[in-house]
Design a protein around this motif. Structure first.
Motif, PDB file in Angstrom:
ATOM      1  N   ASP A 182       0.823  -1.208   0.000  1.00 35.18           N
ATOM      2  CA  ASP A 182       0.000   0.000   0.000  1.00 35.18           C
ATOM      3  C   ASP A 182       0.860   1.262   0.000  1.00 35.18           C
ATOM      4  OD1 ASP A 182       0.899  -0.287   2.596  1.00 35.18           O
ATOM      5  OD2 ASP A 182      -0.988   0.325   3.525  1.00 35.18           O
ATOM      6  N   TYR A 183       2.161   1.111  -0.026  1.00 35.60           N
ATOM      7  CA  TYR A 183       3.060   2.265  -0.132  1.00 35.60           C
ATOM      8  C   TYR A 183       3.893   2.108  -1.402  1.00 35.60           C
ATOM      9  CZ  TYR A 183       6.310  -1.115   1.924  1.00 35.60           C
ATOM     10  OH  TYR A 183       7.058  -2.235   2.165  1.00 35.60           O
ATOM     11  N   TRP A 184       4.259   3.244  -2.005  1.00 31.34           N
ATOM     12  CA  TRP A 184       4.944   3.167  -3.295  1.00 31.34           C
ATOM     13  C   TRP A 184       6.044   4.220  -3.480  1.00 31.34           C
ATOM     14  CZ3 TRP A 184       4.163   7.817  -5.645  1.00 31.34           C
ATOM     15  CH2 TRP A 184       3.002   8.515  -5.318  1.00 31.34           C
ATOM     16  N   LEU A 185       6.235   5.112  -2.553  1.00 32.97           N
ATOM     17  CA  LEU A 185       7.253   6.156  -2.732  1.00 32.97           C
ATOM     18  C   LEU A 185       8.637   5.545  -2.894  1.00 32.97           C
ATOM     19  CD1 LEU A 185       6.365   8.991  -0.204  1.00 32.97           C
ATOM     20  CD2 LEU A 185       6.284   9.074  -2.689  1.00 32.97           C
ATOM     21  N   ALA A 186       9.434   6.160  -3.755  1.00 34.95           N
ATOM     22  CA  ALA A 186      10.807   5.705  -3.979  1.00 34.95           C
ATOM     23  C   ALA A 186      11.668   6.906  -4.342  1.00 34.95           C
ATOM     24  CB  ALA A 186      10.862   4.669  -5.096  1.00 34.95           C
ATOM     25  N   ARG A 187      12.899   6.877  -3.926  1.00 39.42           N
ATOM     26  CA  ARG A 187      13.850   7.939  -4.238  1.00 39.42           C
ATOM     27  C   ARG A 187      14.070   8.013  -5.750  1.00 39.42           C
ATOM     28  NH1 ARG A 187      19.305   7.994  -5.032  1.00 39.42           N
ATOM     29  NH2 ARG A 187      20.316   9.958  -4.554  1.00 39.42           N
ATOM     30  N   GLY A 188      14.071   9.249  -6.267  1.00 35.57           N
ATOM     31  CA  GLY A 188      14.389   9.450  -7.677  1.00 35.57           C
ATOM     32  C   GLY A 188      13.212   9.473  -8.621  1.00 35.57           C
ATOM     33  N   ILE A 189      11.978   9.342  -8.110  1.00 33.11           N
ATOM     34  CA  ILE A 189      10.824   9.399  -9.006  1.00 33.11           C
ATOM     35  C   ILE A 189      10.255  10.812  -9.054  1.00 33.11           C
ATOM     36  CG2 ILE A 189      10.227   6.961  -8.767  1.00 33.11           C
ATOM     37  CD1 ILE A 189       7.942   7.814  -6.863  1.00 33.11           C
TER      38      ILE A 189
ATOM     39  N   SER B  77      -2.821  17.782  -4.102  1.00 30.91           N
ATOM     40  CA  SER B  77      -3.574  18.327  -2.977  1.00 30.91           C
ATOM     41  C   SER B  77      -3.318  19.821  -2.841  1.00 30.91           C
ATOM     42  CB  SER B  77      -3.167  17.624  -1.686  1.00 30.91           C
ATOM     43  OG  SER B  77      -3.730  18.270  -0.571  1.00 30.91           O
ATOM     44  N   LYS B  78      -4.376  20.559  -2.563  1.00 25.27           N
ATOM     45  CA  LYS B  78      -4.246  22.003  -2.354  1.00 25.27           C
ATOM     46  C   LYS B  78      -3.721  22.311  -0.954  1.00 25.27           C
ATOM     47  CE  LYS B  78      -7.751  23.286  -5.685  1.00 25.27           C
ATOM     48  NZ  LYS B  78      -9.059  23.858  -5.914  1.00 25.27           N
ATOM     49  N   ARG B  79      -3.633  21.289  -0.097  1.00 20.15           N
ATOM     50  CA  ARG B  79      -3.137  21.493   1.273  1.00 20.15           C
ATOM     51  C   ARG B  79      -1.616  21.629   1.325  1.00 20.15           C
ATOM     52  NH1 ARG B  79      -6.953  16.891   3.522  1.00 20.15           N
ATOM     53  NH2 ARG B  79      -5.520  15.751   2.217  1.00 20.15           N
ATOM     54  N   VAL B  80      -0.920  21.158   0.305  1.00 18.32           N
ATOM     55  CA  VAL B  80       0.546  21.226   0.303  1.00 18.32           C
ATOM     56  C   VAL B  80       0.981  22.652  -0.013  1.00 18.32           C
ATOM     57  CG1 VAL B  80       2.658  20.370  -0.776  1.00 18.32           C
ATOM     58  CG2 VAL B  80       0.760  18.808  -0.365  1.00 18.32           C
TER      59      VAL B  80
ATOM     60  N   VAL C  32       5.821   8.749   3.574  1.00 17.26           N
ATOM     61  CA  VAL C  32       6.177  10.170   3.504  1.00 17.26           C
ATOM     62  C   VAL C  32       7.507  10.331   2.778  1.00 17.26           C
ATOM     63  CG1 VAL C  32       6.710  12.235   4.848  1.00 17.26           C
ATOM     64  CG2 VAL C  32       4.933  10.661   5.640  1.00 17.26           C
ATOM     65  N   GLY C  33       7.534  11.302   1.871  1.00 16.69           N
ATOM     66  CA  GLY C  33       8.760  11.572   1.142  1.00 16.69           C
ATOM     67  C   GLY C  33       9.175  13.024   1.257  1.00 16.69           C
ATOM     68  N   GLU C  34      10.478  13.247   1.134  1.00 20.27           N
ATOM     69  CA  GLU C  34      10.998  14.608   1.047  1.00 20.27           C
ATOM     70  C   GLU C  34      11.146  14.899  -0.438  1.00 20.27           C
ATOM     71  OE1 GLU C  34      15.091  16.833   2.105  1.00 20.27           O
ATOM     72  OE2 GLU C  34      14.182  15.678   3.750  1.00 20.27           O
ATOM     73  N   LEU C  35      10.484  15.962  -0.886  1.00 19.93           N
ATOM     74  CA  LEU C  35      10.444  16.308  -2.307  1.00 19.93           C
ATOM     75  C   LEU C  35      11.201  17.584  -2.575  1.00 19.93           C
ATOM     76  CD1 LEU C  35       6.592  15.930  -2.926  1.00 19.93           C
ATOM     77  CD2 LEU C  35       8.291  14.132  -2.849  1.00 19.93           C
ATOM     78  N   GLU C  36      11.692  17.707  -3.794  1.00 21.68           N
ATOM     79  CA  GLU C  36      12.261  18.958  -4.262  1.00 21.68           C
ATOM     80  C   GLU C  36      11.391  19.447  -5.409  1.00 21.68           C
ATOM     81  OE1 GLU C  36      16.203  20.285  -6.568  1.00 21.68           O
ATOM     82  OE2 GLU C  36      16.569  19.396  -4.587  1.00 21.68           O
TER      83      GLU C  36
ATOM     84  N   ARG D  56       7.960  18.091   2.706  1.00 29.24           N
ATOM     85  CA  ARG D  56       7.711  16.762   3.254  1.00 29.24           C
ATOM     86  C   ARG D  56       6.239  16.457   3.020  1.00 29.24           C
ATOM     87  NH1 ARG D  56      10.738  14.340   8.497  1.00 29.24           N
ATOM     88  NH2 ARG D  56      12.637  14.942   7.433  1.00 29.24           N
ATOM     89  N   VAL D  57       5.959  15.436   2.227  1.00 28.51           N
ATOM     90  CA  VAL D  57       4.591  15.188   1.783  1.00 28.51           C
ATOM     91  C   VAL D  57       4.244  13.705   1.900  1.00 28.51           C
ATOM     92  CG1 VAL D  57       2.973  15.494  -0.142  1.00 28.51           C
ATOM     93  CG2 VAL D  57       4.858  17.094   0.134  1.00 28.51           C
ATOM     94  N   ASP D  58       2.996  13.422   2.327  1.00 27.09           N
ATOM     95  CA  ASP D  58       2.487  12.057   2.382  1.00 27.09           C
ATOM     96  C   ASP D  58       2.121  11.615   0.965  1.00 27.09           C
ATOM     97  OD1 ASP D  58       0.148   9.993   2.652  1.00 27.09           O
ATOM     98  OD2 ASP D  58       1.090  10.077   4.640  1.00 27.09           O
ATOM     99  N   GLN D  59       2.315  10.321   0.676  1.00 25.08           N
ATOM    100  CA  GLN D  59       2.022   9.835  -0.673  1.00 25.08           C
ATOM    101  C   GLN D  59       0.550  10.009  -1.058  1.00 25.08           C
ATOM    102  OE1 GLN D  59       3.057   5.672  -0.853  1.00 25.08           O
ATOM    103  NE2 GLN D  59       1.042   5.037  -0.146  1.00 25.08           N
ATOM    104  N   ALA D  60      -0.347  10.107  -0.086  1.00 24.04           N
ATOM    105  CA  ALA D  60      -1.766  10.312  -0.380  1.00 24.04           C
ATOM    106  C   ALA D  60      -2.003  11.653  -1.073  1.00 24.04           C
ATOM    107  CB  ALA D  60      -2.591  10.231   0.903  1.00 24.04           C
ATOM    108  N   GLU D  61      -1.072  12.579  -0.950  1.00 22.46           N
ATOM    109  CA  GLU D  61      -1.192  13.917  -1.546  1.00 22.46           C
ATOM    110  C   GLU D  61      -0.530  13.985  -2.932  1.00 22.46           C
ATOM    111  OE1 GLU D  61      -2.712  16.209   0.364  1.00 22.46           O
ATOM    112  OE2 GLU D  61      -2.493  15.418   2.382  1.00 22.46           O
ATOM    113  N   LEU D  62      -0.016  12.827  -3.406  1.00 19.92           N
ATOM    114  CA  LEU D  62       0.764  12.798  -4.641  1.00 19.92           C
ATOM    115  C   LEU D  62       0.180  11.816  -5.645  1.00 19.92           C
ATOM    116  CD1 LEU D  62       4.247  12.486  -2.902  1.00 19.92           C
ATOM    117  CD2 LEU D  62       3.209  14.594  -3.780  1.00 19.92           C
TER     118      LEU D  62
END
Length: 159
Positions: A33-40, A46-49, A69-73, A82-88
């Protein structure tokens, strides 16, 4: 003699059907149920971010903080978020682009996007690494592959 041919054909069909069942079982087993990975490359949905500032913008995952949760640039201004995958959501590149398989039997494997089936929300990819290198996999759900930011993958992971 005719009955032997039917039996032989039936045996082959049984072997093919069994192999398909095994593949499906392996696919179900590797689903997470999680899918975040570095480099994607991901898109903020989400308008909350950032109080809406980053809504519908793209960013690259530079670090996975925990499973969800991932750290995004940000591609817009370079800001770190810092964003939860549900917002992506995942980003699909153009045909010929590099993707990372995020879920299923080939999770964690880089692949080349060969085709997009818009009606089925699926992609066809060729695996580029691992034991199945060169294998073409069809019917991969859009959410199970994501565009790769090649520049991030060249860098060593942040500590």
């Amino acid at each position: 003699p005719a009955s032997r041919k039917r039996k032989a054909g039936g045996g082959l069909e049984a072997v093919v059907a069994e192999e398909a069942r095994r593949r499906e079982a392996k696919e179900r087993h590797r689903r997470r149920d999680y899918w975040l990975a570095r480099g994607i490359v991901v898109k903020v949905r989400s308008k909350r971010v950032g109080k809406g500032r980053y809504y519908k913008t793209k960013a690259t995952v530079v670090r996975v903080v925990d499973k969800y949760v991932g750290e995004l640039e940000s591609h817009e201004d370079g800001a770190r978020l810092r964003v939860d995958q549900a917002e992506l959501e995942t980003v699909i590149p153009r045909v010929g682009g590099r993707v990372l398989v995020l879920n299923g039997a080939h999770a964690g494997v880089q692949a080349e996007l060969l085709a997009i089936d818009v009606d089925a929300f699926a992609a066809r990819v060729r695996l580029l690494e691992g034991a199945s290198r060169g294998l073409v996999v069809a019917g991969v759900d859009y959410g199970d592959v994501c565009k790769v930011d090649k520049e991030v993958l060249k860098e060593p992971p942040a500590a």
